[in-house]
Design a protein around this motif. Sequence first.
Motif, PDB file in Angstrom:
ATOM      1  N   ALA A 191      27.087  29.138 -33.399  1.00 42.25           N
ATOM      2  CA  ALA A 191      25.830  28.872 -32.708  1.00 42.25           C
ATOM      3  C   ALA A 191      25.642  29.967 -31.662  1.00 42.25           C
ATOM      4  CB  ALA A 191      25.856  27.500 -32.033  1.00 42.25           C
ATOM      5  N   GLU A 192      24.690  30.848 -31.902  1.00 42.47           N
ATOM      6  CA  GLU A 192      24.527  32.046 -31.067  1.00 42.47           C
ATOM      7  C   GLU A 192      25.844  32.816 -31.038  1.00 42.47           C
ATOM      8  OE1 GLU A 192      20.919  30.858 -28.115  1.00 42.47           O
ATOM      9  OE2 GLU A 192      22.872  30.023 -27.575  1.00 42.47           O
ATOM     10  N   ASP A 193      26.450  32.970 -29.868  1.00 47.87           N
ATOM     11  CA  ASP A 193      27.717  33.703 -29.773  1.00 47.87           C
ATOM     12  C   ASP A 193      28.920  32.769 -29.718  1.00 47.87           C
ATOM     13  OD1 ASP A 193      26.372  36.115 -29.722  1.00 47.87           O
ATOM     14  OD2 ASP A 193      26.121  36.057 -27.537  1.00 47.87           O
ATOM     15  N   LYS A 194      28.716  31.480 -29.950  1.00 47.09           N
ATOM     16  CA  LYS A 194      29.797  30.496 -29.813  1.00 47.09           C
ATOM     17  C   LYS A 194      30.233  29.997 -31.177  1.00 47.09           C
ATOM     18  CE  LYS A 194      30.767  25.948 -27.772  1.00 47.09           C
ATOM     19  NZ  LYS A 194      30.202  24.824 -26.987  1.00 47.09           N
ATOM     20  N   ASP A 195      31.550  29.994 -31.402  1.00 46.72           N
ATOM     21  CA  ASP A 195      32.109  29.415 -32.625  1.00 46.72           C
ATOM     22  C   ASP A 195      32.558  27.987 -32.340  1.00 46.72           C
ATOM     23  OD1 ASP A 195      31.672  31.689 -34.065  1.00 46.72           O
ATOM     24  OD2 ASP A 195      33.709  32.467 -33.856  1.00 46.72           O
ATOM     25  N   MET A 196      32.194  27.062 -33.235  1.00 54.76           N
ATOM     26  CA  MET A 196      32.580  25.658 -33.075  1.00 54.76           C
ATOM     27  C   MET A 196      33.324  25.193 -34.316  1.00 54.76           C
ATOM     28  SD  MET A 196      29.177  23.853 -31.441  1.00 54.76           S
ATOM     29  CE  MET A 196      28.109  24.376 -32.791  1.00 54.76           C
ATOM     30  N   GLN A 197      34.431  24.484 -34.101  1.00 53.68           N
ATOM     31  CA  GLN A 197      35.138  23.828 -35.202  1.00 53.68           C
ATOM     32  C   GLN A 197      34.820  22.347 -35.129  1.00 53.68           C
ATOM     33  OE1 GLN A 197      39.238  24.909 -36.258  1.00 53.68           O
ATOM     34  NE2 GLN A 197      39.743  22.736 -36.258  1.00 53.68           N
ATOM     35  N   ILE A 198      34.100  21.864 -36.122  1.00 56.37           N
ATOM     36  CA  ILE A 198      33.634  20.475 -36.128  1.00 56.37           C
ATOM     37  C   ILE A 198      34.366  19.719 -37.226  1.00 56.37           C
ATOM     38  CG2 ILE A 198      31.623  18.972 -36.349  1.00 56.37           C
ATOM     39  CD1 ILE A 198      29.904  21.436 -35.601  1.00 56.37           C
ATOM     40  N   SER A 199      34.967  18.590 -36.875  1.00 56.37           N
ATOM     41  CA  SER A 199      35.676  17.770 -37.857  1.00 56.37           C
ATOM     42  C   SER A 199      35.512  16.315 -37.474  1.00 56.37           C
ATOM     43  CB  SER A 199      37.159  18.159 -37.916  1.00 56.37           C
ATOM     44  OG  SER A 199      37.776  17.969 -36.656  1.00 56.37           O
ATOM     45  N   MET A 200      36.097  15.427 -38.278  1.00 56.27           N
ATOM     46  CA  MET A 200      36.015  14.003 -37.955  1.00 56.27           C
ATOM     47  C   MET A 200      36.721  13.757 -36.631  1.00 56.27           C
ATOM     48  SD  MET A 200      34.334  13.241 -40.601  1.00 56.27           S
ATOM     49  CE  MET A 200      34.149  11.490 -40.327  1.00 56.27           C
ATOM     50  N   ASN A 201      36.063  13.061 -35.707  1.00 58.77           N
ATOM     51  CA  ASN A 201      36.586  12.753 -34.374  1.00 58.77           C
ATOM     52  C   ASN A 201      36.733  13.995 -33.502  1.00 58.77           C
ATOM     53  OD1 ASN A 201      36.902   9.911 -34.803  1.00 58.77           O
ATOM     54  ND2 ASN A 201      38.693  10.386 -36.058  1.00 58.77           N
ATOM     55  N   HIS A 202      36.126  15.104 -33.900  1.00 57.55           N
ATOM     56  CA  HIS A 202      36.125  16.310 -33.060  1.00 57.55           C
ATOM     57  C   HIS A 202      34.737  16.917 -33.149  1.00 57.55           C
ATOM     58  CE1 HIS A 202      36.907  20.455 -31.738  1.00 57.55           C
ATOM     59  NE2 HIS A 202      37.905  19.923 -31.044  1.00 57.55           N
ATOM     60  N   ILE A 203      33.928  16.670 -32.140  1.00 59.12           N
ATOM     61  CA  ILE A 203      32.528  17.066 -32.183  1.00 59.12           C
ATOM     62  C   ILE A 203      32.346  18.484 -31.655  1.00 59.12           C
ATOM     63  CG2 ILE A 203      31.777  14.692 -31.886  1.00 59.12           C
ATOM     64  CD1 ILE A 203      31.119  15.306 -28.996  1.00 59.12           C
ATOM     65  N   GLY A 204      31.211  19.084 -32.019  1.00 62.54           N
ATOM     66  CA  GLY A 204      30.816  20.370 -31.465  1.00 62.54           C
ATOM     67  C   GLY A 204      29.655  20.178 -30.506  1.00 62.54           C
ATOM     68  N   GLN A 205      29.616  20.955 -29.421  1.00 62.85           N
ATOM     69  CA  GLN A 205      28.562  20.811 -28.425  1.00 62.85           C
ATOM     70  C   GLN A 205      28.011  22.189 -28.063  1.00 62.85           C
ATOM     71  OE1 GLN A 205      29.184  17.825 -25.239  1.00 62.85           O
ATOM     72  NE2 GLN A 205      31.270  17.645 -26.007  1.00 62.85           N
ATOM     73  N   HIS A 206      26.688  22.241 -27.946  1.00 68.87           N
ATOM     74  CA  HIS A 206      26.072  23.509 -27.550  1.00 68.87           C
ATOM     75  C   HIS A 206      24.696  23.237 -26.961  1.00 68.87           C
ATOM     76  CE1 HIS A 206      25.505  27.802 -27.454  1.00 68.87           C
ATOM     77  NE2 HIS A 206      24.372  27.707 -28.156  1.00 68.87           N
ATOM     78  N   ARG A 207      24.514  23.628 -25.716  1.00 70.92           N
ATOM     79  CA  ARG A 207      23.235  23.520 -25.011  1.00 70.92           C
ATOM     80  C   ARG A 207      22.637  22.117 -25.095  1.00 70.92           C
ATOM     81  NH1 ARG A 207      19.760  28.886 -26.404  1.00 70.92           N
ATOM     82  NH2 ARG A 207      18.291  27.780 -25.056  1.00 70.92           N
ATOM     83  N   GLY A 208      23.482  21.114 -24.850  1.00 71.62           N
ATOM     84  CA  GLY A 208      23.021  19.729 -24.825  1.00 71.62           C
ATOM     85  C   GLY A 208      22.984  19.044 -26.173  1.00 71.62           C
ATOM     86  N   TYR A 209      23.153  19.784 -27.254  1.00 71.36           N
ATOM     87  CA  TYR A 209      23.178  19.219 -28.602  1.00 71.36           C
ATOM     88  C   TYR A 209      24.626  18.945 -29.000  1.00 71.36           C
ATOM     89  CZ  TYR A 209      18.265  20.477 -29.218  1.00 71.36           C
ATOM     90  OH  TYR A 209      16.898  20.575 -29.091  1.00 71.36           O
ATOM     91  N   ARG A 210      24.823  17.823 -29.691  1.00 75.38           N
ATOM     92  CA  ARG A 210      26.162  17.471 -30.187  1.00 75.38           C
ATOM     93  C   ARG A 210      26.099  17.375 -31.712  1.00 75.38           C
ATOM     94  NH1 ARG A 210      27.141  12.274 -28.473  1.00 75.38           N
ATOM     95  NH2 ARG A 210      24.938  12.081 -27.987  1.00 75.38           N
ATOM     96  N   PHE A 211      27.158  17.883 -32.343  1.00 71.81           N
ATOM     97  CA  PHE A 211      27.198  17.950 -33.803  1.00 71.81           C
ATOM     98  C   PHE A 211      28.421  17.198 -34.321  1.00 71.81           C
ATOM     99  CE2 PHE A 211      25.083  21.698 -32.153  1.00 71.81           C
ATOM    100  CZ  PHE A 211      23.898  21.715 -32.882  1.00 71.81           C
ATOM    101  N   TYR A 212      28.202  16.381 -35.359  1.00 66.92           N
ATOM    102  CA  TYR A 212      29.239  15.536 -35.929  1.00 66.92           C
ATOM    103  C   TYR A 212      29.334  15.795 -37.426  1.00 66.92           C
ATOM    104  CZ  TYR A 212      28.233  12.983 -31.609  1.00 66.92           C
ATOM    105  OH  TYR A 212      28.016  12.645 -30.298  1.00 66.92           O
ATOM    106  N   GLN A 213      30.557  15.861 -37.925  1.00 61.87           N
ATOM    107  CA  GLN A 213      30.764  16.042 -39.358  1.00 61.87           C
ATOM    108  C   GLN A 213      30.412  14.741 -40.077  1.00 61.87           C
ATOM    109  OE1 GLN A 213      31.905  19.020 -40.917  1.00 61.87           O
ATOM    110  NE2 GLN A 213      31.108  17.890 -42.667  1.00 61.87           N
ATOM    111  N   SER A 214      29.425  14.782 -40.983  1.00 63.79           N
ATOM    112  CA  SER A 214      29.001  13.546 -41.654  1.00 63.79           C
ATOM    113  C   SER A 214      29.085  13.614 -43.171  1.00 63.79           C
ATOM    114  CB  SER A 214      27.558  13.196 -41.252  1.00 63.79           C
ATOM    115  OG  SER A 214      26.662  14.203 -41.671  1.00 63.79           O
ATOM    116  N   GLY A 215      29.157  14.825 -43.749  1.00 68.76           N
ATOM    117  CA  GLY A 215      29.236  14.921 -45.197  1.00 68.76           C
ATOM    118  C   GLY A 215      29.376  16.369 -45.626  1.00 68.76           C
TER     119      GLY A 215
END
Length: 735
Positions: free
Chosen positions: A145-169
């Motif tokens: 996301a922009e210049d940020k790398d996020m590792q998103i998995s079950m029970n480990h969310i990603g966050q960027h600029r107020g948005y949260r991302f969850y692995q769903s499928g």
Amino acid sequence: MKLKYLVFTLFLLIIIVLISASFIEKIESSSTAFSLIYGSLWFTILWSLLVITGVIYIIKCKLFKRPITFVLHMSFVLILLGAGITHFFGIQGSTHLRKGETTDYFITSDHRINKFPFTLNLIDFQVENYPGTLSAMDYVSIIKAEDKDMQISMNHIGQHRGYRFYQSGYDSDGEGTMLSVAYDPWGIGITYTGYGLLFLSMLMFLISPKEGFRKLLKNKAVAVICLLVLTSSIPVDVQAKEPRVLPKDVAKQLGNLYTYYNGRVCPLQTVAKDFTTKLYGKASYKGYSSEQVFWGWILFPTTWTEEPMIKIKSQVAQTIGIKGSYASYLDFHNTEGYKLEEVMNQIHSGQEVDGAQAIHEADEKLNVLLMLFNGQLLKIYPYKNNDELQWFSQADKLPVELENEENKEQWFFIKKTQDYMAEQAVQENYNEVLEIASKILKYQKQEAKGALPSNRVFHAEKQYNTIDYTRPMAMAFATIGIILFFIYVRLWIKDKKPSKKLSVPLCIILVLAILYLGYLIGLRGYISGHLPLTNGYETMQFMAFCTLILTLLLYRRYTLIMPYGFLLTGLTLLVNMMGQSNPQITLLMPVLASPLLSIHVCVIMLAYSLLAFCLFNGITATLLPKTPLYDKQIGQLTRMSRLMLYPALFCLTAGIFIGAIWANVSWGRYWGWDPKEVWALITMMIYAIPLHQASVPFIRKPKWFHLYMIFAFLSVLFTYFGVNFLLGGMHSYAG
């Protein structure tokens, strides 16, 4: 005071609405329940009125002079305020990404397209399996996301600029991922602040000498239990012709083979135990071990098809035309075919059939036997191809690579060793049988090297399979509890204490039971790799463990807790075997692999144990005879129930909101109006009423208080059992 009546009327009205909504969801649908009630404006207004009138009432009662109690109540206001902000201003949706592609939008739950103030790019996606299996352990997306790398998995969310991302499928080809998106910068912060204040104030309430719990603790009291009649029958089947089996030591050694079963690699002994229990209801049959039964069906099937060892219910017996609780494999067949075929077709077509569940269970047992007959149940042959390990049975279609000339020997080994073993077993060449088994074991260790469970875990599971005696323990504790109930209540009515000759041996039994159950729970957790609190069997076993500890800690101060503890432990262990007398140890769904889940279940089970003591206390008080000591004794029972009610309600409340935090971390929302969530909230609200005796006059009278506690426990029973069996929902695995 009119304001007081208004507050509690709104409180009761919300309980009634919640109960109605849960049944509307069952009768109609989740979307109907949400549109009519949960997501409606009038339901929000109802909650708002409760908050506003409640705050005014708190101020008029000058509750701010008791800071801890004031903060406790205001924390609920913050939680509801945060929930309201989330409901009206939060945004939820989903976005789909493919490797190498970027996106700058997501689709909301009402199918609108929203733009991100940045772009997302899927760098990589991986499905991580449990070692040596094809069962998913985790799903991992690497997102930029922009210049940020996020590792998103079950029970480990990603966050960027107020948005949260969850692995769903994810996409079936492994080249794409589906993420849940949540944008709620204010609501979650306010809600979590409310959670923090709630947990802190509940803890301080139990500690502070100025609050009700510590005041009750200064008084001596007694706890708890009711009279329950237990009946059991032991069927005896006599048959002159005994089925053929392997010698016990030979069958035991065959149990040392590895097998792929229920999504994991385990000892073959585990499959044998589950197989025997599935058919017969117990882990042994006529003195034969589960390994002997299992291999008997495999190697000598004709001698077992006439054996009446398939446990059935009366509806099934009537359908197949036999008497008794046990049937043979041949009882299900006649010259026209499978006797359950017609009724199973009716069930599958949606027709109402009397005893459908019992018939379905019997059909499932017959299917297990068919899987055994055709070889599909015995996946003991690993095959590694391009670092991917798969397990096959003799009957499975093997990969085409094994049909090549250079792999012909391996193909022959997989396809023919079992046949050769059967031939040697029929001829009673048992040394040759063991030699074949040792070759299979050697093959397993070579082919699945690095993917097999460690020797310690393997032997721990074998030990667990041989020391699980919770069924006789349940019967023994329930029986002892009934006997002790009459002895202790008689002594208590006469204002006498039990002698040390009685109490000391009972304490020793409690200590031994705590050590035994603790060892079983610990061993099960070590085998599975997670705290064993993920299904009804495990949670009820943990509840029994909590009950034993509470009984041992409180018996000196509260005499009657001894018989009640024995009886409640016995009943809890009996209940945990009703649906699954010896359940399988399964791998966790990835979303359940969170420490918050374990804490959530632990504190709720502790709450249920304490509330059960309050129930039994209420029944004892209701049945208490009128004697000169009546007022003193019912006063003790009342104080004891009130004393246990505080930590019980606080544990239940903490458990609910810890579960909400877990849900928010895993799914991006902390409340989804699932039937289990709704009924947990209903139970919490029902048990909150007796703690407000200053505002609810009738609850001050011991008689009405105890009657209330008896009927209140129905909400606990429905939350734990009724929701699972009647309402369903995503929490059904917990029952």
